[in-house]
Design an enzyme around this catalytic site. Structure first.
Site, PDB file in Angstrom:
ATOM      1  N   ARG A  41      -6.621  -2.952 -13.279  1.00 49.47           N
ATOM      2  CA  ARG A  41      -6.353  -4.140 -12.434  1.00 49.47           C
ATOM      3  C   ARG A  41      -7.357  -4.148 -11.289  1.00 49.47           C
ATOM      4  O   ARG A  41      -7.267  -3.320 -10.383  1.00 49.47           O
ATOM      5  CB  ARG A  41      -4.960  -4.051 -11.824  1.00 49.47           C
ATOM      6  CG  ARG A  41      -3.801  -4.251 -12.765  1.00 49.47           C
ATOM      7  CD  ARG A  41      -2.507  -4.262 -11.960  1.00 49.47           C
ATOM      8  NE  ARG A  41      -1.380  -4.749 -12.724  1.00 49.47           N
ATOM      9  CZ  ARG A  41      -0.558  -3.955 -13.402  1.00 49.47           C
ATOM     10  NH1 ARG A  41      -0.739  -2.656 -13.413  1.00 49.47           N
ATOM     11  NH2 ARG A  41       0.464  -4.477 -14.059  1.00 49.47           N
ATOM     12  N   GLU A  52       0.021 -13.786 -21.596  1.00 50.97           N
ATOM     13  CA  GLU A  52       1.120 -13.643 -20.653  1.00 50.97           C
ATOM     14  C   GLU A  52       1.723 -14.994 -20.257  1.00 50.97           C
ATOM     15  O   GLU A  52       2.606 -15.066 -19.416  1.00 50.97           O
ATOM     16  CB  GLU A  52       0.683 -12.843 -19.416  1.00 50.97           C
ATOM     17  CG  GLU A  52      -0.670 -13.196 -18.848  1.00 50.97           C
ATOM     18  CD  GLU A  52      -1.110 -12.274 -17.698  1.00 50.97           C
ATOM     19  OE1 GLU A  52      -0.328 -11.409 -17.264  1.00 50.97           O
ATOM     20  OE2 GLU A  52      -2.236 -12.454 -17.234  1.00 50.97           O
ATOM     21  N   CYS A 104      -0.001  -4.392 -22.227  1.00 51.52           N
ATOM     22  CA  CYS A 104      -0.254  -3.645 -20.995  1.00 51.52           C
ATOM     23  C   CYS A 104       0.781  -3.921 -19.917  1.00 51.52           C
ATOM     24  O   CYS A 104       0.668  -3.444 -18.802  1.00 51.52           O
ATOM     25  CB  CYS A 104      -1.662  -3.944 -20.484  1.00 51.52           C
ATOM     26  SG  CYS A 104      -1.896  -5.681 -20.113  1.00 51.52           S
ATOM     27  N   ARG A 107       9.719 -12.683 -11.363  1.00 47.47           N
ATOM     28  CA  ARG A 107       9.693 -11.222 -11.560  1.00 47.47           C
ATOM     29  C   ARG A 107       9.884 -10.426 -10.281  1.00 47.47           C
ATOM     30  O   ARG A 107      10.094  -9.224 -10.336  1.00 47.47           O
ATOM     31  CB  ARG A 107       8.394 -10.801 -12.278  1.00 47.47           C
ATOM     32  CG  ARG A 107       7.156 -10.925 -11.431  1.00 47.47           C
ATOM     33  CD  ARG A 107       5.920 -10.766 -12.294  1.00 47.47           C
ATOM     34  NE  ARG A 107       5.214  -9.519 -12.063  1.00 47.47           N
ATOM     35  CZ  ARG A 107       3.974  -9.289 -12.464  1.00 47.47           C
ATOM     36  NH1 ARG A 107       3.308 -10.206 -13.156  1.00 47.47           N
ATOM     37  NH2 ARG A 107       3.389  -8.144 -12.220  1.00 47.47           N
ATOM     38  N   ASN A 137       4.868  -8.490 -18.166  1.00 52.43           N
ATOM     39  CA  ASN A 137       5.456  -8.708 -16.836  1.00 52.43           C
ATOM     40  C   ASN A 137       5.509 -10.202 -16.551  1.00 52.43           C
ATOM     41  O   ASN A 137       6.510 -10.727 -16.070  1.00 52.43           O
ATOM     42  CB  ASN A 137       4.625  -8.023 -15.744  1.00 52.43           C
ATOM     43  CG  ASN A 137       4.474  -6.534 -15.998  1.00 52.43           C
ATOM     44  OD1 ASN A 137       5.239  -5.974 -16.763  1.00 52.43           O
ATOM     45  ND2 ASN A 137       3.501  -5.905 -15.378  1.00 52.43           N
ATOM     46  N   ASP A 138       4.412 -10.877 -16.855  1.00 55.91           N
ATOM     47  CA  ASP A 138       4.390 -12.321 -16.648  1.00 55.91           C
ATOM     48  C   ASP A 138       5.008 -13.073 -17.824  1.00 55.91           C
ATOM     49  O   ASP A 138       5.722 -14.048 -17.617  1.00 55.91           O
ATOM     50  CB  ASP A 138       2.946 -12.802 -16.415  1.00 55.91           C
ATOM     51  CG  ASP A 138       2.524 -12.578 -14.979  1.00 55.91           C
ATOM     52  OD1 ASP A 138       3.315 -12.897 -14.075  1.00 55.91           O
ATOM     53  OD2 ASP A 138       1.414 -12.065 -14.751  1.00 55.91           O
ATOM     54  N   HIS A 156       0.807  -1.206   0.000  1.00 57.60           N
ATOM     55  CA  HIS A 156       0.000   0.000   0.000  1.00 57.60           C
ATOM     56  C   HIS A 156       0.843   1.259   0.000  1.00 57.60           C
ATOM     57  O   HIS A 156       0.481   2.272  -0.583  1.00 57.60           O
ATOM     58  CB  HIS A 156      -0.948   0.001   1.198  1.00 57.60           C
ATOM     59  CG  HIS A 156      -2.345  -0.063   0.752  1.00 57.60           C
ATOM     60  ND1 HIS A 156      -3.070  -1.219   0.748  1.00 57.60           N
ATOM     61  CD2 HIS A 156      -3.133   0.884   0.205  1.00 57.60           C
ATOM     62  CE1 HIS A 156      -4.244  -0.979   0.239  1.00 57.60           C
ATOM     63  NE2 HIS A 156      -4.314   0.289  -0.103  1.00 57.60           N
TER      64      HIS A 156
HETATM   65  C1  PEP Z   1       1.486  -8.449 -16.928  1.00 61.29           C
HETATM   66  O1  PEP Z   1       1.714  -9.579 -16.464  1.00 61.29           O
HETATM   67  O2  PEP Z   1       2.198  -7.905 -17.781  1.00 61.29           O
HETATM   68  C2  PEP Z   1       0.337  -7.662 -16.434  1.00 61.29           C
HETATM   69  C3  PEP Z   1      -0.002  -6.524 -16.992  1.00 61.29           C
HETATM   70  O3  PEP Z   1      -0.335  -8.147 -15.362  1.00 61.29           O
HETATM   71  P1  PEP Z   1       0.188  -8.026 -13.855  1.00 61.29           P
HETATM   72  O4  PEP Z   1       1.408  -7.144 -13.838  1.00 61.29           O
HETATM   73  O5  PEP Z   1      -0.934  -7.461 -13.065  1.00 61.29           O
HETATM   74  O6  PEP Z   1       0.491  -9.457 -13.519  1.00 61.29           O
HETATM   75 MG    MG Z   2       0.154 -10.560 -15.353  1.00 59.69          MG
END
Ligand code: PEP
Ligand code: MG
Length: 589
Positions: A304, A439, A510, A473, A462-463, A197
């Site tokens: 999200r 992802e 994204c 990650r 990201n994933d 947070h």
């Molecule tokens: C991602 O994995 O790139 C993504 C946008 O989702 P999060 O970062 O919420 O896992």
């Molecule tokens: Mg993700």
């Protein structure tokens, strides 16, 4: 501004971008020293009264903070303080303090402190993650009650007389709240993660912050000079004159560029040869919409929704979700918002949803896997999204799709919900676009199959990066292996874009990579239709898009695909970017 102390460069987790230089204010959680003082029997009623007065005073203070934070930062943030109010109203705690007072005949502050310590000890030993997380609430409220009992003046963070950079082991939500709009120009904490947070609040405050520095508080003193680079998660303690100069130049450059970039706010994101690119932003809570608009994004490419489920004991109702989603849809219209269905699990752990501890949480029961197993929770969210779709331009996507079967199951549930709504004559947008996040490598590899059954793709890098390169990650130790420019990642992205276009659907991105300026030309050249990044990254990406032709970008992407390593790709992409947009804040080595 030289200092005799040795310069120390530390890497933490970037929590909120920007650079600030200043003097350290080491914010310690002062421990009140409460002497063991005996009282007479006839003093007991007065001690009870003092306790009740302190509880009331604390409650008023918290209600006041909650109100202020809800007004300034949105109800979502104010919600944190509801948990604090629950602690104050805990009748078991109050009864225990009063009965111990009567039995032990010691001052009320001594008894109270003792009871709180025991509570914390019990909570620390609990298996339940949610309850363990509540320790910070108990600590926070306990200190506040104690402060009022002994009549101490605290709230140092709201009484700072000069500009400082706060360094703390941890900051509670009420600490962060009291520093709002005061003299705090950045902050740094020993503990905390990207999704804590504290990190979320730092972004809303728009001040640089780095978290997870492990033992910085043991290395600094109040008054030391410190540089906080929240963009890169770097902290420099006692910087040399040379380092100071470098960061001051960087900061000035960034400020000037930001100002210049914001002038692009109302201009379209279109390449020099006329190709329009959707430039959207990512949000965590509905209040972030303001920042999306301020930075000139043309919509929301990722909302999200799991932040809704955090910091609370219960599950958000359909009604509550409907209100939030429709409010976002209304505020951003006529632009669109893509709501991502619940993505819990991984590093986003919510114990009120009864997700057990797992050996490999990122590979475990998370996101769409959880939702398909819990239709009660999933359908409530789908109903809320569909109902909100008649208030603006809503789209929806599923996270962590690994193959077409999952997609079909999710769509079947969506159809059930649509049927129910029709039966109940509740309006919704029948043409609402439904997409899949790409992802998981299996989804990228079979994207030609998936593309036939969705309206769009959004690549969650990201994933996708962590799964395709087998690099956790959130693990700092192997962060050097986490390379968006790795040829394997680029090949997967290329495959996904081609599959989408062959099937006649659009494809966006994204993940954080969409806001990485070094990668922008390659992604553009590979044919990405939409970029969705954090609002502060938008102006720079827009500037890049407006400075290049699609032909040039394609040629850069083709060259990049021939290179052998992530480092080579990055170096090449940066070099080309520097030629095209010379004054971007970009380090080229
Ligand atoms: C991602 O994995 O790139 C993504 C946008 O989702 P999060 O970062 O919420 O896992
Ligand atoms: Mg993700």
């Amino acid at each position: 501004m030289t200092t005799k102390k040795k310069e120390l460069i530390l890497k933490g987790i970037p929590a909120s971008p920007g650079i600030n230089v200043g003097k350290v204010f080491l914010f310690g959680r002062e421990q009140y020293v409460i002497p063991r003082r005996g009282i007479r029997e006839d003093q007991i009623p007065n001690e009870v009264k003092r306790f009740k007065d302190a509880l009331l005073q604390t409650k008023n203070e918290i209600v006041e903070i909650k109100k202020r934070i809800s007004e300034e930062m949105g109800a979502e943030h104010g919600q944190i303080f509801s948990a604090h109010l629950l602690v104050i109203d805990d009748s078991m705690l109050i009864e225990e303090v009063v009965s111990r007072l009567k039995k032990d005949k010691l001052s009320i502050e001594y008894i109270f402190q003792d009871v709180i310590r025991r509570y914390i000890k019990v909570f620390l030993e609990m298996d339940d993650e949610y309850l363990r997380e509540r320790i910070s609430d108990i600590n926070d409220v306990g200190r506040r009650i104690l402060k009022n009992l002994i009549g101490a003046k605290e709230d140092v963070l709201s009484n700072l007389k000069e500009k400082v950079i706060v360094v703390a082991y941890d900051l509670s939500p009420s600490d962060t709240a009291t520093m709002h709009k005061k003299n705090v120009t950045a902050f740094v904490t020993d503990i905390g993660g990207r999704t804590s947070h504290t990190a979320i609040m730092a972004k809303s405050l728009e001040i640089p912050a780095v978290v997870g520095l492990e033992s910085l508080t043991k290395k600094v003193e109040t008054g030391d000079t410190i540089i906080v680079d929240g963009t890169h998660g770097i902290v420099v303690l006692n910087p040399s004159a040379k380092t100071l100069k470098k960061y001051e130049v960087d900061k000035e450059r960034i400020t000037a560029i930001e100002k210049h970039l914001l002038e692009l706010k109302d201009l379209p994101s279109v390449t020099l040869d006329g190709k329009t690119i959707e430039l959207a932003a990512n949000i965590e809570v509905p209040e972030d919409v303001l920042s999306v608009i301020a930075h000139g994004a043309a919509g929301i490419g990722l909302y999200r929704t799991e932040f809704f489920y955090m910091n609370r004991r219960d599950i958000p109702t359909e009604e509550e979700q409907f209100k939030a989603y429709s409010a976002v849809a209304r505020r951003i219209k006529p632009a669109s918002v893509i709501i991502r269905t619940l993505d819990i699990g991984g590093d986003k752990f919510l114990s009120q949803l009864d997700v057990p501890q797992q050996m490999n949480p990122f590979l475990g029961w998370r996101a769409i896997r959880f939702c398909l197993a819990r239709p009660d929770i999933f359908k409530a969210q789908l109903r809320a999204i569909l109902r909100a779709s008649s208030y603006g331009k809503l789209k929806m996507m599923y996270p962590m799709i690994s193959g077409v079967e999952e997609l079909r199951q999710a769509n079947a549930m969506l159809e059930d919900v649509k049927k129910d709504l029709k039966k109940e004559s509740i309006p919704f947008d029948e043409g609402m676009e439904v997409g899949a996040m790409i992802e998981v490598p299996s989804a990228a590899i079979t994207s030609d199959i998936l593309a036939k059954e969705v309206d769009f793709f959004s690549i969650g890098t990201n994933d996708l990066i962590q799964y395709s390169l087998a690099v956790d990650r959130v693990n700092e130790k192997i962060a050097y292996l986490y390379e968006p420019a790795h040829p394997a990642v680029l090949r997967l992205i290329k495959t996904v874009i081609e599959s989408a276009h062959n099937a006649g659907i659009w494809v966006g991105m994204c993940g954080e990579m969409a806001g990485d300026i070094a990668m922008a030309l390659i992604l553009l050249g590979l044919g990405l239709d939409e970029f969705s990044a954090s609002p502060i990254a938008i102006p720079e990406i827009k500037r890049i898009i407006r400075s290049v032709t699609l032909r040039q970008a394609k040629e850069i992407a083709q060259e990049s695909m021939l290179l052998s390593t992530g480092k080579e790709v990055e170096k090449y992409a940066k070099k080309r970017l520097k030629e095209i947009v010379p004054d971007l804040a970009l380090e080229v080595d």
